[in-house]
Design a protein around this motif. Structure first.
Motif, PDB file in Angstrom:
ATOM      1  N   ASP A 152      30.442 -12.205  41.226  1.00 49.82           N
ATOM      2  CA  ASP A 152      31.444 -12.970  41.983  1.00 49.82           C
ATOM      3  C   ASP A 152      31.108 -12.798  43.464  1.00 49.82           C
ATOM      4  O   ASP A 152      31.265 -11.703  44.015  1.00 49.82           O
ATOM      5  CB  ASP A 152      32.837 -12.432  41.658  1.00 49.82           C
ATOM      6  CG  ASP A 152      33.954 -13.211  42.345  1.00 49.82           C
ATOM      7  OD1 ASP A 152      33.729 -13.716  43.466  1.00 49.82           O
ATOM      8  OD2 ASP A 152      35.051 -13.305  41.773  1.00 49.82           O
ATOM      9  N   ASP A 154      32.540 -13.873  46.124  1.00 46.30           N
ATOM     10  CA  ASP A 154      33.677 -13.533  46.987  1.00 46.30           C
ATOM     11  C   ASP A 154      33.984 -12.044  46.920  1.00 46.30           C
ATOM     12  O   ASP A 154      34.326 -11.423  47.931  1.00 46.30           O
ATOM     13  CB  ASP A 154      34.909 -14.344  46.570  1.00 46.30           C
ATOM     14  CG  ASP A 154      34.770 -15.825  46.885  1.00 46.30           C
ATOM     15  OD1 ASP A 154      33.987 -16.162  47.800  1.00 46.30           O
ATOM     16  OD2 ASP A 154      35.433 -16.643  46.220  1.00 46.30           O
ATOM     17  N   ARG A 155      33.862 -11.481  45.735  1.00 50.53           N
ATOM     18  CA  ARG A 155      34.089 -10.044  45.607  1.00 50.53           C
ATOM     19  C   ARG A 155      33.046  -9.251  46.378  1.00 50.53           C
ATOM     20  O   ARG A 155      33.365  -8.267  47.043  1.00 50.53           O
ATOM     21  CB  ARG A 155      34.055  -9.640  44.138  1.00 50.53           C
ATOM     22  CG  ARG A 155      35.391  -9.716  43.431  1.00 50.53           C
ATOM     23  CD  ARG A 155      35.282  -9.208  42.011  1.00 50.53           C
ATOM     24  NE  ARG A 155      36.587  -8.889  41.460  1.00 50.53           N
ATOM     25  CZ  ARG A 155      36.784  -8.483  40.224  1.00 50.53           C
ATOM     26  NH1 ARG A 155      35.772  -8.329  39.392  1.00 50.53           N
ATOM     27  NH2 ARG A 155      38.001  -8.205  39.803  1.00 50.53           N
ATOM     28  N   ALA A 158      33.754  -9.415  50.065  1.00 48.80           N
ATOM     29  CA  ALA A 158      34.865  -8.551  50.466  1.00 48.80           C
ATOM     30  C   ALA A 158      34.395  -7.151  50.801  1.00 48.80           C
ATOM     31  O   ALA A 158      35.047  -6.436  51.573  1.00 48.80           O
ATOM     32  CB  ALA A 158      35.915  -8.515  49.347  1.00 48.80           C
ATOM     33  N   TYR A 159      33.252  -6.761  50.228  1.00 50.91           N
ATOM     34  CA  TYR A 159      32.668  -5.449  50.518  1.00 50.91           C
ATOM     35  C   TYR A 159      31.492  -5.550  51.496  1.00 50.91           C
ATOM     36  O   TYR A 159      30.709  -4.608  51.633  1.00 50.91           O
ATOM     37  CB  TYR A 159      32.233  -4.772  49.228  1.00 50.91           C
ATOM     38  CG  TYR A 159      33.400  -4.357  48.354  1.00 50.91           C
ATOM     39  CD1 TYR A 159      34.214  -3.292  48.734  1.00 50.91           C
ATOM     40  CD2 TYR A 159      33.696  -5.037  47.182  1.00 50.91           C
ATOM     41  CE1 TYR A 159      35.296  -2.906  47.953  1.00 50.91           C
ATOM     42  CE2 TYR A 159      34.780  -4.662  46.387  1.00 50.91           C
ATOM     43  CZ  TYR A 159      35.578  -3.599  46.775  1.00 50.91           C
ATOM     44  OH  TYR A 159      36.659  -3.226  46.002  1.00 50.91           O
ATOM     45  N   GLU A 362      39.479  -4.637  34.172  1.00 45.46           N
ATOM     46  CA  GLU A 362      39.527  -5.166  35.531  1.00 45.46           C
ATOM     47  C   GLU A 362      39.448  -4.069  36.593  1.00 45.46           C
ATOM     48  O   GLU A 362      38.813  -4.237  37.636  1.00 45.46           O
ATOM     49  CB  GLU A 362      40.805  -5.990  35.725  1.00 45.46           C
ATOM     50  CG  GLU A 362      40.884  -6.704  37.071  1.00 45.46           C
ATOM     51  CD  GLU A 362      39.681  -7.603  37.345  1.00 45.46           C
ATOM     52  OE1 GLU A 362      39.302  -7.737  38.528  1.00 45.46           O
ATOM     53  OE2 GLU A 362      39.119  -8.175  36.383  1.00 45.46           O
ATOM     54  N   ARG A 365      35.913  -3.040  36.767  1.00 50.81           N
ATOM     55  CA  ARG A 365      35.082  -4.091  37.364  1.00 50.81           C
ATOM     56  C   ARG A 365      35.189  -4.070  38.883  1.00 50.81           C
ATOM     57  O   ARG A 365      34.181  -4.189  39.593  1.00 50.81           O
ATOM     58  CB  ARG A 365      35.513  -5.445  36.792  1.00 50.81           C
ATOM     59  CG  ARG A 365      34.736  -6.667  37.343  1.00 50.81           C
ATOM     60  CD  ARG A 365      33.225  -6.541  37.205  1.00 50.81           C
ATOM     61  NE  ARG A 365      32.783  -6.262  35.857  1.00 50.81           N
ATOM     62  CZ  ARG A 365      32.510  -7.209  34.954  1.00 50.81           C
ATOM     63  NH1 ARG A 365      32.687  -8.478  35.248  1.00 50.81           N
ATOM     64  NH2 ARG A 365      32.076  -6.866  33.752  1.00 50.81           N
ATOM     65  N   GLU A 366      36.403  -3.907  39.399  1.00 51.25           N
ATOM     66  CA  GLU A 366      36.570  -3.837  40.853  1.00 51.25           C
ATOM     67  C   GLU A 366      35.853  -2.609  41.409  1.00 51.25           C
ATOM     68  O   GLU A 366      35.190  -2.676  42.462  1.00 51.25           O
ATOM     69  CB  GLU A 366      38.049  -3.802  41.215  1.00 51.25           C
ATOM     70  CG  GLU A 366      38.322  -3.964  42.708  1.00 51.25           C
ATOM     71  CD  GLU A 366      37.874  -5.324  43.247  1.00 51.25           C
ATOM     72  OE1 GLU A 366      37.456  -5.383  44.423  1.00 51.25           O
ATOM     73  OE2 GLU A 366      37.926  -6.325  42.505  1.00 51.25           O
ATOM     74  N   TYR A 369      32.060  -3.271  41.679  1.00 53.83           N
ATOM     75  CA  TYR A 369      31.671  -4.014  42.877  1.00 53.83           C
ATOM     76  C   TYR A 369      31.669  -3.107  44.096  1.00 53.83           C
ATOM     77  O   TYR A 369      30.765  -3.176  44.944  1.00 53.83           O
ATOM     78  CB  TYR A 369      32.626  -5.198  43.096  1.00 53.83           C
ATOM     79  CG  TYR A 369      32.242  -6.437  42.326  1.00 53.83           C
ATOM     80  CD1 TYR A 369      31.551  -7.473  42.952  1.00 53.83           C
ATOM     81  CD2 TYR A 369      32.557  -6.567  40.983  1.00 53.83           C
ATOM     82  CE1 TYR A 369      31.192  -8.623  42.254  1.00 53.83           C
ATOM     83  CE2 TYR A 369      32.205  -7.702  40.270  1.00 53.83           C
ATOM     84  CZ  TYR A 369      31.513  -8.725  40.906  1.00 53.83           C
ATOM     85  OH  TYR A 369      31.152  -9.850  40.200  1.00 53.83           O
ATOM     86  N   LYS A 370      32.667  -2.240  44.193  1.00 56.64           N
ATOM     87  CA  LYS A 370      32.743  -1.322  45.334  1.00 56.64           C
ATOM     88  C   LYS A 370      31.527  -0.397  45.364  1.00 56.64           C
ATOM     89  O   LYS A 370      30.897  -0.206  46.411  1.00 56.64           O
ATOM     90  CB  LYS A 370      34.028  -0.502  45.251  1.00 56.64           C
ATOM     91  CG  LYS A 370      34.192   0.508  46.382  1.00 56.64           C
ATOM     92  CD  LYS A 370      35.424   1.371  46.172  1.00 56.64           C
ATOM     93  CE  LYS A 370      36.696   0.564  46.308  1.00 56.64           C
ATOM     94  NZ  LYS A 370      37.906   1.428  46.280  1.00 56.64           N
TER      95      LYS A 370
END
Length: 471
Positions: A152, A154-155, A158-159, A362, A365-366, A369-370
């Protein structure tokens, strides 16, 4: 250059290949989203050879968030051992120190066909780790088959990780059908290391103490002869015998410099610009003439010849930098010279991927990404100490990176990378590379002509393209 096709018989011209573009593996619209275990068992044997399917698979636990000291766990599979493995552990520890809400559960598996087989099996079962490391050259065998999930954007943004932070050639190879399926960590090119001491004696250094331009066939060969006189042995070192990739790396990078095209469509016969391929193999034969470089060196022999001063230059991967610096602290390096018309440097890339999960959590998953964004953006300098070029380009502009020598001197190679062909059977650790090396070996040893070497390569390619696709 015009693309030539081989004749399928005496005087017969072969028809052009039909079907979608090179390496296309788009499944039919009616294909189910999930793959059966049986289909993947068949497919993984084709992707990397028969491999044991036990051991690493048990590293995957069930889906769902569980607490580890109040942290959200992120499971990552990788294939890094030795110094690279230690650096990755250091990077992950720093990441967890910076992010108190996540924990990284790292599993290191043996790299090669076994690793990619286990990754495919875990994804097909729907219960893989949250992330895994993959060579970008293997992506064409995984993304089209539904074994990976796209990132993603956008995700990631964001980082602080966006498309503009990566070289266009690297980003393009990380995508499939317009979506990002791999987050590049590095590029690791096939480059030229040299001894400043030998190069100075041979009169090859410029006023800044760097190797002068070798950007032509004549300049490269002349430099080899000059260094041979300076060492009293060989000018250059290149080890390929009993190695499953070295001669392919050299050939494919030089073929990219000619601008030669290829067409490799499963079910059709392979097409190369044969005149360009013959020109490349002929040039390599000139280098391996027994005077500039040995015709019959293996990988370890080439390393030893360069490290001991019996050769002034070595054609090899940047991953050898740690060993070279230990034996010769003043070792220097540069991108592979542009021998033909177009700058191009053979390379691969380590990247993070998201294996397909049936029931993704979820929160995990977040956290994934981090973690991945942090490793790529904030820990790449540690990774660069081992020789790999950070894919996250802002790192290259930092003062800390510019102090890394000789890494800073070949960083430009990341902008002109040439990866393996986009076809399911190609890539790092694949049988494909081994077959190409075997096909070239008699030519490199002077036993067969360059034309015969190209014919042998095309014959092997045709066999691979005729094999059933795994997915």
């Amino acid at each position: 250059m015009a693309t030539h096709t081989r004749s399928s018989g005496a005087g017969a011209q072969r028809p052009p290949a039909q079907g979608p573009g090179p390496g296309s593996q788009t499944p039919p619209a009616s294909s189910p989203r999930r793959l059966s275990r049986r289909s993947v068992l068949r497919g993984t044997a084709a992707l990397g050879g028969a491999a044991a399917l036990t051991g690493g698979l048990t590293a995957c636990s069930g889906s769902g968030t569980f607490a580890t000291g109040g942290r959200t766990p992120v499971r990552i599979w990788d294939l890094f051992t030795g110094a690279d493995g230690e650096r990755m552990q250091t990077m992950q520890a720093a990441c967890m120190k910076a992010h108190k809400d996540v924990s990284i559960e790292s599993t290191t598996l043996s790299w090669g066909s076994a690793y990619y087989t286990k990754l495919a099996m875990a994804s097909s079962g729907g219960r893989p780790p949250e992330a895994a490391v993959m060579h970008m050259s293997r992506l064409a065998g995984y993304a089209p088959g539904g074994l990976l999930e796209p990132f993603d954007l956008d995700r990631l943004a964001a980082y602080g990780v966006t498309r503009k932070d990566f070289a266009p050639a690297v980003w393009e190879r990380a995508t499939y059908k317009g979506e990002l399926f791999a987050l590049p960590l590095d590029t690791h090119p096939f480059i030229t290391f040299y001894s400043p001491k030998v190069a100075r004696k041979a009169g090859l250094l410029d006023s800044s103490g760097k190797m002068r331009s070798l950007d032509s066939k004549d300049a490269f060969l002349d430099a080899g002869r000059s260094m041979a006189r300076a060492t009293g042995k060989y000018g250059m070192s290149f080890g390929y015998l009993l190695d499953t990739a070295q001669s392919w790396r050299l050939f494919w990078g030089l073929y990219g410099q000619t601008g030669g095209q290829y067409r490799m469509v499963p079910g059709s016969r392979a097409q190369l610009d044969e005149s360009a391929a013959i020109e490349v193999l002929s040039f390599i034969q000139e280098v391996l003439n027994g005077k500039i470089a040995s015709r019959n060196a293996d990988y370890a022999g080439a390393i030893a010849a360069f490290s001991s001063g019996k050769a002034g230059m070595i054609l090899s991967g940047e991953w050898e930098i740690v060993g070279f610096k230990a034996s010769m602290p003043d070792v220097a390096a540069m991108p592979f010279p542009t021998i033909f018309d177009k700058p191009a440097n053979y390379a691969d890339s380590h990247a993070f991927v998201l294996p397909k999960q049936d029931y993704p959590d979820e929160k995990r998953r977040e956290a994934t990404y981090k973690v991945l964004a942090d490793l790529v953006k904030n820990r790449s300098l540690t990774w660069a100490e081992g020789g790999h070029i950070p894919a996250y380009m802002p790192v290259l502009a930092t003062g800390a990176y510019r102090k890394l020598s000789p890494q800073r001197d070949y960083a430009a190679a990341s902008k002109i990378v040439t990866l393996d062909p986009k076809v399911w059977f190609a890539g790092a650790g694949s049988d494909f590379q081994a077959r190409m090396c075997d096909a070239m070996a008699p030519t490199l040893q002077g036993q067969k002509t360059a034309k015969q070497g190209v014919e042998a390569m095309l014959s092997q390619l045709d066999r691979l393209l005729a094999a059933p696709q795994p997915m």
